[in-house]
Design a protein around this motif. Structure first.
Motif, PDB file in Angstrom:
ATOM      1  N   GLN A 131      77.730  14.776  54.271  1.00  0.00           N
ATOM      2  CA  GLN A 131      78.050  15.980  55.046  1.00  0.00           C
ATOM      3  C   GLN A 131      78.855  16.962  54.204  1.00  0.00           C
ATOM      4  O   GLN A 131      79.826  16.593  53.552  1.00  0.00           O
ATOM      5  CB  GLN A 131      78.843  15.598  56.293  1.00  0.00           C
TER       6      GLN A 131
ATOM      7  N   THR B  75      78.186  23.845  58.192  1.00  0.00           N
ATOM      8  CA  THR B  75      78.186  22.410  57.922  1.00  0.00           C
ATOM      9  C   THR B  75      76.753  21.935  57.807  1.00  0.00           C
ATOM     10  O   THR B  75      75.955  22.126  58.729  1.00  0.00           O
ATOM     11  CB  THR B  75      78.913  21.642  59.036  1.00  0.00           C
TER      12      THR B  75
ATOM     13  N   ASN C  56      80.999  20.349  54.500  1.00  0.00           N
ATOM     14  CA  ASN C  56      81.686  21.245  55.428  1.00  0.00           C
ATOM     15  C   ASN C  56      81.964  22.588  54.758  1.00  0.00           C
ATOM     16  O   ASN C  56      82.350  22.651  53.581  1.00  0.00           O
ATOM     17  CB  ASN C  56      83.001  20.618  55.897  1.00  0.00           C
ATOM     18  N   ASN C  57      81.785  23.681  55.533  1.00  0.00           N
ATOM     19  CA  ASN C  57      82.071  25.043  55.047  1.00  0.00           C
ATOM     20  C   ASN C  57      81.380  25.336  53.724  1.00  0.00           C
ATOM     21  O   ASN C  57      81.985  25.883  52.789  1.00  0.00           O
ATOM     22  CB  ASN C  57      83.586  25.249  54.916  1.00  0.00           C
TER      23      ASN C  57
END
Length: 380
Positions: A294, A42, A296-297
């Motif tokens: 942000q 992240t 994620n992954n």
């Protein structure tokens, strides 16, 4: 002579017997280069947008009556409280108008008294049939007109009093005074093109910036919520970068998004609200809003492990037999010294971290585990 001939024959024999097989060259060893695995994690990226700053309230201070500017009670840039006097227009003409209105009111009141007396005088005469009823009705109508004249006179008095009140111009809100475009002695009027000054309430400020259509779609998709109002409540605080590239000490909150896109620019206006307790920000300031996004992954690749060729970004991935393969990757953002990658590699792939300028497609290397320092950069 025989001796010399024997020596020459011996030399020719020895030369013919010499080993004529070529010497085999030793191949250089493959270069030892650091490699590391692509990881996912992240990460937060930041996007900056040009912004303009305005006070929560920006008011043009204009005169509501005409006249000569008699006094200016404040200086440019001064802070004033709501209701504080800031300008005074000469009230003498309006004071005279009030006196005239009062005189007209008194005259109307006297006329009403006379009309009522006439009604009282004619009433018994009509009852005794001394005069016709028409005269009484006419007298009563005159009394009604006198009453209406009194109401009009009172309205004129009220208007004159209001105009006198308008000669003292007070601050409509608390805030900072802008430039004083009219000086003492100037003639002012409500129809003037320029206001007397501007008053800005900047205890909080509104910072306006614009998002393009693509950025707006990403902006909406990033945060949870069924409606735009719900999404705004989920947004993290935003930062304001001032004109000198320093960060403003207070964080802001995005609270309003315009109802439609500008057809000319193809962008939509967004507003963030920042506290300004010390008054450091003023209306008209500019800066940049820094929005966080942000991921994620997302796949993380160090920038130092990439090369750019014709606007494309490549890595050297390690394949079978320690051969390297040049692979293009799709970069979706940057975070510190890392690229955030959408595709081209996958988590667990081994990539070369340095020495890329000496590598060619299909070259064989001696892979070495990355040092702790390089690995730490990769995992940031």
């Amino acid at each position: 002579m025989k001796t010399t001939t024997a020596i020459l024959l011996l030399a020719i024999f020895l030369y013919g017997c010499a080993d004529k097989s070529p010497q085999t060259a030793t191949a250089p060893p493959p270069p030892a280069l650091p490699v590391a695995s692509v990881i996912s994690g992240t990460e937060t990226t930041f996007q900056e947008y040009p912004a303009s700053i305005e006070g929560t309230v920006n008011v043009e201070v204009r005169p509501q009556v005409s006249g000569a500017l008699e006094k200016v009670f404040v200086d440019e840039g001064a802070f004033v409280n709501a209701g504080q006097p800031i300008f005074k227009i000469n009230e003498q003409p309006y004071r005279a108008a009030l006196n005239n209105a009062l005189a007209a009111q008194h005259s109307a009141e006297a006329a009403l008294v006379n009309a009522q007396l006439e009604v009282e005088r004619l009433t018994p005469l009509v009852q005794n049939k001394v005069i016709s009823e028409f005269q009484l009705k006419s007298a009563k109508a005159t009394a009604q007109v006198a009453k209406a004249n009194i109401e009009q006179a009172k309205a004129n008095v009220s208007t004159a009093a209001i105009n006198i009140g308008y000669t003292l111009i007070k601050a409509p809100v608390s805030g900072y005074i802008g430039r004083l475009l009219k000086k003492q002695g100037s003639l002012v009027a409500p129809a003037d093109l320029e206001a007397l000054t501007q008053l800005s309430d900047v205890h909080d400020v509104h910072v306006y910036f614009a998002l393009g259509e693509k950025d707006f779609v990403n902006f909406k998709d990033q945060y949870p919520g069924q409606t735009l109002k719900d999404k705004l409540q989920q947004l993290p605080a935003v930062k304001l970068i001032l004109a000198d590239n320093t960060e403003y000490a207070k964080l802001g909150k995005v609270d309003v998004i315009d109802g439609q896109f500008d057809k000319t620019t193809g962008a939509i206006t967004v507003r963030a609200k920042f506290p300004n307790p010390q008054g450091l920000l003023r209306s008209g300031n500019t800066g940049k809003i820094r929005l966080s996004l942000q991921h994620n992954n997302t796949l993380i690749v160090p920038q130092s492990a990439t090369i750019e060729v014709q606007d494309k970004v490549f890595v050297f991935a390690l394949t079978d037999s320690n051969k390297v393969k040049k692979q293009a990757i799709t970069v979706i953002g940057k975070s510190a010294t890392n690229y955030l990658v959408k595709d081209g590699v996958k988590a667990g792939d081994q990539i070369v971290l340095s020495g890329l300028d000496r590598l060619q497609e299909g070259a064989v290397i001696a892979p070495q585990k990355a040092t702790d320092k390089v690995a730490a950069i990769t995992k940031k």
